[in-house]
Scaffold this motif. Structure first.
Motif, mmCIF file in Angstrom:
data_model
loop_
_atom_site.group_PDB
_atom_site.id
_atom_site.type_symbol
_atom_site.label_atom_id
_atom_site.label_comp_id
_atom_site.label_asym_id
_atom_site.label_seq_id
_atom_site.Cartn_x
_atom_site.Cartn_y
_atom_site.Cartn_z
ATOM 1 N N ASP A 163 0.859 -1.176 0.000
ATOM 2 C CA ASP A 163 0.000 0.000 0.000
ATOM 3 C C ASP A 163 0.896 1.227 0.000
ATOM 4 O OD1 ASP A 163 -1.763 2.033 0.382
ATOM 5 O OD2 ASP A 163 -2.680 1.226 2.198
ATOM 6 N N PRO A 164 0.955 1.990 -1.099
ATOM 7 C CA PRO A 164 1.927 3.074 -1.208
ATOM 8 C C PRO A 164 1.734 4.168 -0.175
ATOM 9 C CG PRO A 164 0.306 3.204 -2.968
ATOM 10 C CD PRO A 164 0.107 1.886 -2.285
ATOM 11 N N ASP A 165 0.539 4.321 0.336
ATOM 12 C CA ASP A 165 0.283 5.382 1.302
ATOM 13 C C ASP A 165 0.382 4.904 2.749
ATOM 14 O OD1 ASP A 165 -2.231 6.541 -0.934
ATOM 15 O OD2 ASP A 165 -0.243 7.386 -0.632
ATOM 16 N N ASP A 166 0.693 3.620 2.935
ATOM 17 C CA ASP A 166 0.775 3.051 4.279
ATOM 18 C C ASP A 166 -0.460 3.445 5.070
ATOM 19 O OD1 ASP A 166 3.277 3.020 6.939
ATOM 20 O OD2 ASP A 166 1.787 1.548 6.319
ATOM 21 N N TRP A 167 -1.609 3.179 4.461
ATOM 22 C CA TRP A 167 -2.880 3.656 4.993
ATOM 23 C C TRP A 167 -3.151 3.140 6.400
ATOM 24 C CZ3 TRP A 167 -7.461 1.450 6.606
ATOM 25 C CH2 TRP A 167 -8.555 2.318 6.710
ATOM 26 N N GLU A 168 -2.806 1.909 6.651
ATOM 27 C CA GLU A 168 -3.118 1.319 7.955
ATOM 28 C C GLU A 168 -2.390 2.049 9.082
ATOM 29 O OE1 GLU A 168 -3.325 -3.081 10.096
ATOM 30 O OE2 GLU A 168 -2.308 -2.821 8.182
ATOM 31 N N ALA A 169 -1.118 2.372 8.870
ATOM 32 C CA ALA A 169 -0.353 3.079 9.902
ATOM 33 C C ALA A 169 -0.941 4.464 10.153
ATOM 34 C CB ALA A 169 1.111 3.194 9.476
ATOM 35 N N VAL A 170 -1.349 5.132 9.078
ATOM 36 C CA VAL A 170 -1.974 6.454 9.221
ATOM 37 C C VAL A 170 -3.274 6.337 10.002
ATOM 38 C CG1 VAL A 170 -3.112 8.327 7.954
ATOM 39 C CG2 VAL A 170 -0.921 7.434 7.157
ATOM 40 N N ASP A 171 -4.057 5.319 9.677
ATOM 41 C CA ASP A 171 -5.343 5.150 10.352
ATOM 42 C C ASP A 171 -5.150 4.865 11.837
ATOM 43 O OD1 ASP A 171 -8.311 4.893 10.060
ATOM 44 O OD2 ASP A 171 -7.895 2.871 10.793
ATOM 45 N N GLU A 172 -4.178 4.046 12.174
ATOM 46 C CA GLU A 172 -3.912 3.751 13.585
ATOM 47 C C GLU A 172 -3.538 5.023 14.342
ATOM 48 O OE1 GLU A 172 -0.948 0.746 13.752
ATOM 49 O OE2 GLU A 172 -2.284 -0.863 13.069
ATOM 50 N N ARG A 173 -2.739 5.851 13.718
ATOM 51 C CA ARG A 173 -2.343 7.119 14.345
ATOM 52 C C ARG A 173 -3.557 8.015 14.553
ATOM 53 N NH1 ARG A 173 2.387 11.163 12.056
ATOM 54 N NH2 ARG A 173 1.735 13.075 13.138
ATOM 55 N N ASN A 174 -4.408 8.083 13.536
ATOM 56 C CA ASN A 174 -5.599 8.921 13.653
ATOM 57 C C ASN A 174 -6.558 8.390 14.720
ATOM 58 O OD1 ASN A 174 -4.879 10.851 11.757
ATOM 59 N ND2 ASN A 174 -5.839 9.767 10.053
ATOM 60 N N ARG A 175 -6.712 7.070 14.794
ATOM 61 C CA ARG A 175 -7.622 6.491 15.791
ATOM 62 C C ARG A 175 -7.117 6.747 17.208
ATOM 63 N NH1 ARG A 175 -12.050 6.380 12.868
ATOM 64 N NH2 ARG A 175 -11.447 5.690 10.782
ATOM 65 N N ALA A 176 -5.807 6.744 17.381
ATOM 66 C CA ALA A 176 -5.247 7.044 18.700
ATOM 67 C C ALA A 176 -5.561 8.486 19.091
ATOM 68 C CB ALA A 176 -3.736 6.814 18.688
ATOM 69 N N LEU A 177 -5.496 9.387 18.123
ATOM 70 C CA LEU A 177 -5.822 10.786 18.394
ATOM 71 C C LEU A 177 -7.311 10.941 18.695
ATOM 72 C CD1 LEU A 177 -5.027 13.725 18.594
ATOM 73 C CD2 LEU A 177 -5.104 13.880 16.083
ATOM 74 N N VAL A 178 -8.146 10.189 18.001
ATOM 75 C CA VAL A 178 -9.586 10.198 18.286
ATOM 76 C C VAL A 178 -9.833 9.787 19.738
ATOM 77 C CG1 VAL A 178 -11.790 9.057 17.802
ATOM 78 C CG2 VAL A 178 -10.329 9.794 15.913
ATOM 79 N N ALA A 179 -9.151 8.740 20.174
ATOM 80 C CA ALA A 179 -9.318 8.261 21.549
ATOM 81 C C ALA A 179 -8.898 9.327 22.558
ATOM 82 C CB ALA A 179 -8.504 6.984 21.751
ATOM 83 N N ASP A 180 -7.825 10.051 22.249
ATOM 84 C CA ASP A 180 -7.366 11.117 23.150
ATOM 85 C C ASP A 180 -8.398 12.239 23.234
ATOM 86 O OD1 ASP A 180 -5.045 9.734 23.621
ATOM 87 O OD2 ASP A 180 -3.838 10.884 22.178
ATOM 88 N N VAL A 181 -8.966 12.607 22.093
ATOM 89 C CA VAL A 181 -9.989 13.658 22.074
ATOM 90 C C VAL A 181 -11.221 13.210 22.855
ATOM 91 C CG1 VAL A 181 -11.584 14.951 20.599
ATOM 92 C CG2 VAL A 181 -9.198 14.662 19.904
ATOM 93 N N ARG A 182 -11.621 11.975 22.651
ATOM 94 C CA ARG A 182 -12.805 11.453 23.339
ATOM 95 C C ARG A 182 -12.594 11.442 24.854
ATOM 96 N NH1 ARG A 182 -16.877 8.734 21.157
ATOM 97 N NH2 ARG A 182 -15.661 8.257 19.273
ATOM 98 N N GLU A 183 -11.418 11.013 25.268
ATOM 99 C CA GLU A 183 -11.130 10.937 26.705
ATOM 100 C C GLU A 183 -11.094 12.322 27.341
ATOM 101 O OE1 GLU A 183 -7.726 9.164 29.770
ATOM 102 O OE2 GLU A 183 -7.512 8.918 27.604
ATOM 103 N N ALA A 184 -10.539 13.282 26.625
ATOM 104 C CA ALA A 184 -10.368 14.623 27.193
ATOM 105 C C ALA A 184 -11.609 15.493 27.070
ATOM 106 C CB ALA A 184 -9.183 15.319 26.523
ATOM 107 N N HIS A 185 -12.426 15.266 26.023
ATOM 108 C CA HIS A 185 -13.502 16.216 25.732
ATOM 109 C C HIS A 185 -14.880 15.580 25.555
ATOM 110 C CE1 HIS A 185 -10.419 19.281 25.272
ATOM 111 N NE2 HIS A 185 -9.761 18.455 24.468
ATOM 112 N N GLY A 186 -14.998 14.280 25.729
ATOM 113 C CA GLY A 186 -16.310 13.649 25.693
ATOM 114 C C GLY A 186 -16.659 13.016 24.355
ATOM 115 N N ASP A 187 -17.793 12.313 24.354
ATOM 116 C CA ASP A 187 -18.171 11.500 23.199
ATOM 117 C C ASP A 187 -18.571 12.311 21.973
ATOM 118 O OD1 ASP A 187 -17.641 9.087 24.405
ATOM 119 O OD2 ASP A 187 -19.686 8.816 25.152
ATOM 120 N N VAL A 188 -19.224 13.448 22.167
ATOM 121 C CA VAL A 188 -19.664 14.219 20.998
ATOM 122 C C VAL A 188 -18.459 14.679 20.186
ATOM 123 C CG1 VAL A 188 -20.863 16.282 20.196
ATOM 124 C CG2 VAL A 188 -21.818 14.943 22.072
ATOM 125 N N HIS A 189 -17.487 15.263 20.864
ATOM 126 C CA HIS A 189 -16.266 15.678 20.165
ATOM 127 C C HIS A 189 -15.487 14.455 19.672
ATOM 128 C CE1 HIS A 189 -16.771 19.897 20.913
ATOM 129 N NE2 HIS A 189 -16.790 19.740 22.227
#
Length: 210
Positions: free
Chosen positions: A115-141
Motif C-alpha cells: 500500500d503506497p500510502d501506508d494507509w493502515e499506519a496512518v489510520d492507527e495514528r488517527n484512531r489514537a488521536l480520536v481516543a485522546d480527544v474522546r477521553e479529554a472532551h467527551g463522546d460528541v467531540h
C-alpha cells in the motif's frame, strides 16, 4: 446521384467506431477505481451499520454500472481489493477461458507494505488521536474526531493534524453533508471539535478552515 457503395462503406465505418467505443466502455475508468477503493476503505473503517450499508450499496451500484465485480483477496496476510469484469465469472468462479485481456482487471492493496500510502499506519495514528480527544472532551467531540479520521485516512491517507484549511473546508462542506450522519449535537460543535483535534495533537489550527 448518391453512391450507394459509399453509403455502405460509411455505415460500416460508423459501426466499427461504435464497436470500438463499446469496447472502451467496458474498461473501468480510473476515477471509478479510485471511488470504489475509497468506498471500500470507508466501509472497512465504519462502525455504524447504516453507514456500512450505504458505502456497500454505492460501491455495488458503481460496479453494476460498469459490469464489474469486487472481492477481497488475502495475499500473505494483506487484503487486496480485486476488480474483475463480470463476464469473466460463472457461478462465482473465474473462467480463465473468458479472460481476453488481463489488463482490464484492477488490484488495489488495502494494507501492508504494498500500500503506497501506508494507509493502515496512518489510520492507527488517527484512531489514537480520536481516543485522546474522546477521553479529554467527551463522546460528541470524540465522534466528530472519528468522522475527521475517516475523511483524513480515506481521502488523503494523512494524519488529521496535517490537513490543510482547504481540506478541512472540504470535510465540513462536502464530506460531512454527503458521507456522514452526525447527530444534531455533533453538527452544532463540529468546528470546535476540529479545533480540539489540532490542539490535542499539539498543532496549530489552520485558518479559514470553513
Amino acid at each position: 446521384m448518391t453512391d450507394q457503395n459509399a453509403i455502405d462503406a460509411e455505415a460500416e465505418a460508423d459501426a466499427g467506431d461504435g464497436a470500438e467505443a463499446e469496447t472502451d466502455d467496458t474498461e473501468l475508468p480510473r476515477d471509478v477505481v479510485d471511488e470504489i477503493e475509497r468506498l471500500t476503505r470507508l466501509e472497512r473503517s465504519a462502525v455504524d451499520d447504516n453507514e456500512i450499508e450505504a458505502y456497500e450499496t454505492r460501491r455495488d451500484e458503481l460496479l453494476d454500472e460498469h459490469d464489474f465485480t469486487a472481492r477481497i483477496r488475502d495475499e500473505d496476510g494483506d487484503d487486496v481489493l480485486v476488480l474483475h469484469p463480470e463476464e469473466w465469472h460463472e457461478d462465482g468462479v473465474i473462467r480463465t477461458d473468458r479472460i481476453e485481456d488481463i489488463d482490464r482487471a484492477a488490484e488495489i492493496y488495502l494494507e501492508g507494505t504494498e500500500d503506497p500510502d501506508d494507509w493502515e499506519a496512518v489510520d492507527e495514528r488517527n484512531r489514537a488521536l480520536v481516543a485522546d480527544v474522546r477521553e479529554a472532551h467527551g463522546d460528541v467531540h470524540g465522534d466528530n474526531a472519528a468522522l475527521l479520521a475517516d475523511f483524513a485516512g480515506n481521502h488523503y491517507a494523512k494524519p488529521m493534524e496535517s490537513l490543510t484549511s482547504e481540506e478541512l473546508a472540504e470535510f465540513r462542506r462536502d464530506y460531512v453533508v454527503r458521507n456522514a450522519w452526525p447527530s444534531e449535537k455533533q453538527q452544532e460543535v463540529i468546528a470546535e471539535s476540529v479545533r480540539l483535534v489540532f490542539e490535542t495533537a499539539g498543532e496549530p489550527v489552520p485558518e479559514s478552515q470553513f
